[in-house]
Motif scaffolding. Structure first.
Motif, PDB file in Angstrom:
ATOM      1  N   HIS A 114       1.065  -1.463   0.064  1.00  0.00           N
ATOM      2  CA  HIS A 114      -0.026   0.135   0.073  1.00  0.00           C
ATOM      3  C   HIS A 114       0.884   1.672  -0.289  1.00  0.00           C
ATOM      4  O   HIS A 114       1.854   1.108   0.094  1.00  0.00           O
ATOM      5  N   SER A 115       0.228   2.044  -0.291  1.00  0.00           N
ATOM      6  CA  SER A 115       1.005   4.158  -0.202  1.00  0.00           C
ATOM      7  C   SER A 115      -0.203   4.390   0.552  1.00  0.00           C
ATOM      8  O   SER A 115      -1.280   4.241   0.211  1.00  0.00           O
ATOM      9  N   VAL A 116       0.290   5.583   1.704  1.00  0.00           N
ATOM     10  CA  VAL A 116      -0.654   6.477   1.552  1.00  0.00           C
ATOM     11  C   VAL A 116       0.454   7.900   2.345  1.00  0.00           C
ATOM     12  O   VAL A 116       1.122   8.129   2.291  1.00  0.00           O
TER      13      VAL A 116
ATOM     14  N   ILE B 111       2.084  -5.053   2.685  1.00  0.00           N
ATOM     15  CA  ILE B 111       3.214  -4.401   2.868  1.00  0.00           C
ATOM     16  C   ILE B 111       3.640  -3.186   3.141  1.00  0.00           C
ATOM     17  O   ILE B 111       2.389  -2.624   2.044  1.00  0.00           O
ATOM     18  N   ALA B 112       4.095  -2.585   3.762  1.00  0.00           N
ATOM     19  CA  ALA B 112       4.673  -1.538   3.836  1.00  0.00           C
ATOM     20  C   ALA B 112       6.191  -1.423   3.267  1.00  0.00           C
ATOM     21  O   ALA B 112       6.853  -1.304   4.013  1.00  0.00           O
TER      22      ALA B 112
ATOM     23  N   PHE C 209       1.407  -3.347  12.347  1.00  0.00           N
ATOM     24  CA  PHE C 209       2.614  -3.067  11.207  1.00  0.00           C
ATOM     25  C   PHE C 209       3.467  -3.334  12.232  1.00  0.00           C
ATOM     26  O   PHE C 209       3.708  -3.264  13.586  1.00  0.00           O
ATOM     27  N   THR C 210       4.634  -5.061  11.337  1.00  0.00           N
ATOM     28  CA  THR C 210       5.628  -5.418  12.446  1.00  0.00           C
ATOM     29  C   THR C 210       6.920  -4.826  11.887  1.00  0.00           C
ATOM     30  O   THR C 210       6.444  -5.431  10.354  1.00  0.00           O
TER      31      THR C 210
ATOM     32  N   LEU D 263       1.840  -5.782   7.742  1.00  0.00           N
ATOM     33  CA  LEU D 263       0.996  -6.955   8.617  1.00  0.00           C
ATOM     34  C   LEU D 263      -0.207  -7.631   8.500  1.00  0.00           C
ATOM     35  O   LEU D 263      -0.877  -7.528   7.462  1.00  0.00           O
ATOM     36  N   PRO D 264      -0.451  -8.859   9.151  1.00  0.00           N
ATOM     37  CA  PRO D 264      -0.707 -10.019   8.330  1.00  0.00           C
ATOM     38  C   PRO D 264      -2.722  -9.811   8.826  1.00  0.00           C
ATOM     39  O   PRO D 264      -2.641  -9.065   9.578  1.00  0.00           O
TER      40      PRO D 264
END
Length: 150
Positions: free
Chosen positions: A70-72, A104-105, A123-124, A147-148
Motif C-alpha cells: 500500500h501507499s498512503v 506490506i509497507a 504492522f511489524t 500486517l497479517p
C-alpha cells in the motif's frame, strides 16, 4: 492528488523519484487501479483533498496475488490530525474483506512518523534494507513492514 504527489516527490523521501509524473499520468494510473480492482481512497476536508491511500499486488507472479503493498500520502497541513489513520483503517478493512492475506509497507527509514503510524496499526518491521534508494544526494534505507490480514 496530483499536487500531493508533486509535493512528495519534490520535498520528501516518501517517493523515490526525482521528477513528478505529469498530471496526465494520473488518469492512466487511476484507470489501471480501477481495472485491476484496487481501491483508491481519498480523504477530503472542506472539499479539498487531504490525503489518499491505495494498494495493489506486491509482486506480479500469481503466487503473490493475495499480498498487497500500500501507499498512503497526506497533505502536510493535515498531518497529525488522524487523516492517515482513518485512510489506513479503511484500506485495511477493504483488503481484509477482499480476502487479502498480508499488507506490506515500504517506508523510507528516516520517516519515523510513518513507521510509528504503521506500528500503531499493528504492522511489524520485518527488514531494513540499507542503501537501496538514492535521493537528494544521499543513500536511503528501506524499512519493510508487514500486517497479517487473515
Amino acid at each position: 492528488m496530483h499536487a500531493l504527489h508533486v509535493d512528495a516527490v519534490l520535498h520528501s523521501t516518501a517517493i523515490w523519484q526525482d521528477e513528478p509524473h505529469p498530471r496526465s499520468y494520473f488518469d492512466g494510473w487511476l484507470a489501471e487501479r480501477r481495472d485491476g480492482g484496487y481501491p483508491v481512497l481519498v480523504a477530503e476536508v472542506d472539499g479539498a483533498v487531504a490525503g489518499y491511500a491505495t494498494y495493489s499486488q506486491w509482486r506480479a507472479p500469481e503466487g503473490y496475488q493475495r499480498t498487497v503493498e500500500h501507499s498512503v500520502y497526506v497533505v502536510e497541513a493535515y498531518r497529525g490530525r488522524g487523516v492517515a489513520t482513518t485512510l489506513m483503517q479503511a484500506l485495511v478493512a477493504r483488503a481484509t474483506d477482499e480476502g487479502r492475506h498480508v499488507m506490506i509497507a515500504g517506508i523510507c527509514s528516516t520517516n519515523t512518523g510513518s513507521i510509528a503510524l504503521h506500528e500503531r496499526l499493528g504492522f511489524t518491521t520485518v527488514a531494513v534494507v540499507p542503501e537501496v534508494g538514492r535521493k537528494f544526494d544521499r543513500w536511503l534505507d528501506l524499512t519493510l513492514m508487514r500486517l497479517p490480514l487473515v
